[in-house]
Design a protein around this motif. Structure first.
Motif, short mmCIF file in Angstrom:
data_model
loop_
_atom_site.label_atom_id
_atom_site.label_comp_id
_atom_site.label_asym_id
_atom_site.label_seq_id
_atom_site.Cartn_x
_atom_site.Cartn_y
_atom_site.Cartn_z
N ALA A 1 -18.28 -12.98 22.25
CA ALA A 1 -17.40 -12.32 23.21
C ALA A 1 -17.39 -10.82 22.99
O ALA A 1 -17.42 -10.03 23.93
N ARG A 2 -17.36 -10.40 21.73
CA ARG A 2 -17.37 -8.97 21.44
C ARG A 2 -18.70 -8.35 21.85
O ARG A 2 -18.75 -7.24 22.38
N HIS A 3 -19.78 -9.09 21.60
CA HIS A 3 -21.10 -8.60 21.99
C HIS A 3 -21.20 -8.46 23.50
O HIS A 3 -21.61 -7.42 24.02
N VAL A 4 -20.76 -9.50 24.21
CA VAL A 4 -20.83 -9.47 25.67
C VAL A 4 -19.89 -8.40 26.22
O VAL A 4 -20.21 -7.72 27.19
N GLY A 5 -18.73 -8.24 25.59
CA GLY A 5 -17.81 -7.20 26.03
C GLY A 5 -18.45 -5.84 25.99
O GLY A 5 -18.28 -5.02 26.90
N ARG A 6 -19.22 -5.57 24.94
CA ARG A 6 -19.92 -4.28 24.84
C ARG A 6 -20.99 -4.17 25.93
O ARG A 6 -21.16 -3.13 26.55
N LEU A 7 -21.69 -5.28 26.16
CA LEU A 7 -22.73 -5.26 27.19
C LEU A 7 -22.14 -5.00 28.57
O LEU A 7 -22.66 -4.20 29.34
N VAL A 8 -21.03 -5.69 28.85
CA VAL A 8 -20.41 -5.54 30.16
C VAL A 8 -19.89 -4.12 30.33
O VAL A 8 -20.00 -3.51 31.39
N MET B 1 -16.45 -1.74 35.43
CA MET B 1 -15.35 -2.62 35.81
C MET B 1 -14.55 -3.07 34.59
O MET B 1 -13.33 -3.02 34.56
N ALA B 2 -15.29 -3.53 33.55
CA ALA B 2 -14.61 -4.00 32.34
C ALA B 2 -13.81 -2.89 31.69
O ALA B 2 -12.71 -3.11 31.18
N ARG B 3 -14.37 -1.68 31.71
CA ARG B 3 -13.68 -0.55 31.10
C ARG B 3 -12.35 -0.28 31.81
O ARG B 3 -11.34 0.03 31.18
N ILE B 4 -12.36 -0.41 33.13
CA ILE B 4 -11.14 -0.19 33.92
C ILE B 4 -10.10 -1.26 33.58
O ILE B 4 -8.91 -0.96 33.45
#
Length: 237
Positions: free
Chosen positions: A148-155, A1-4
């Protein structure tokens, strides 16, 4: 989802930058012929440029609604652009430096109003910085940008662990509130600056704003390309 979400916004951003180049050409032409242009024509251009920037923040607000961590980590920007990011966007105080560098015919009254607005903006910026620190302290969290960057990668990898959900829920609420306040401060500061300048002065100001943003973007893309090329050469060697 985040990638989209990221890919959709990146696609929008590419078109937005193309339109920004066109607006810069209009601004440069208007600046060169400003004293021959009608006030109505200058105001029309100013309105369209401001609408262009408003479109950017409208689209980015949709990103924040879907994933506030992406709005903080700004994966659609180059590394160099990220060095200018403050709470998901530009720091409002930057506008006053641009006014000073680009508009050299401010009246005494205008200078006083700019100085007063700058002081008010600094107070608001400081309050937001303190709010971010409070969120981090209350949650014993690492710096928000890093998290935020860490979570962004996780998501993106869809590997968020269950034990992180509670912390993420609290962070989302706090970060959304801070970003909303920062966006209001950004837009209100810009509009207040525009209101105290004349049409000719606004053309100079918006030309400088647009040039700076496009220049930073260009430098960032160039640096990222050079970094990728260097990394590729190193791996091949």
């Amino acid at each position: 989802m985040a990638r989209i979400v990221v890919e959709t916004f990146q696609e929008f951003l590419e078109g937005w930058h193309v339109r920004q180049e066109h607006y810069l050409n209009e601004l440069l032409a208007a600046k060169q012929n400003s004293h021959e242009s009608r006030k109505e024509d200058l105001n029309d251009l100013i309105t369209r440029v401001l609408s262009h920037y408003r479109q950017y923040y409208d689209e980015k607000s949709l990103v924040a609604q879907q994933n506030i961590f992406l709005d903080f980590s700004t994966p659609w920007l180059t590394r160099f652009e990220c060095t200018f990011v403050w709470v998901g966007g530009f720091k409002p105080g930057l506008l006053f430096r641009i006014v000073k560098d680009s508009v050299h015919d401010l009246s005494e009254e205008q200078n006083e109003r700019v100085s007063r607005l700058m002081r008010q903006t600094k107070v608001e910026e400081r309050a937001l910085d303190e709010e971010i620190a409070r969120i981090q302290e209350s949650l014993a969290a690492p710096p928000l940008l890093e998290l935020a960057r860490h979570v962004g990668r996780l998501v993106n990898e869809e590997t968020v662990k269950e034990e992180e959900e509670e912390v993420l829920g609290s962070l989302k609420k706090g970060m959304q509130a801070v970003v909303d306040r920062a966006n209001v401060l950004r837009t209100s500061t810009l509009m207040k600056v525009v209101e105290l300048l004349s049409p000719v002065q606004n053309v100079k100001f918006l030309t400088a704003v647009t040039q700076l943003q496009l220049r930073i973007r260009s430098w960032g893309l160039q640096r990222d390309a050079e970094r990728c090329e260097s990394s590729s050469n190193w791996s091949e060697g």
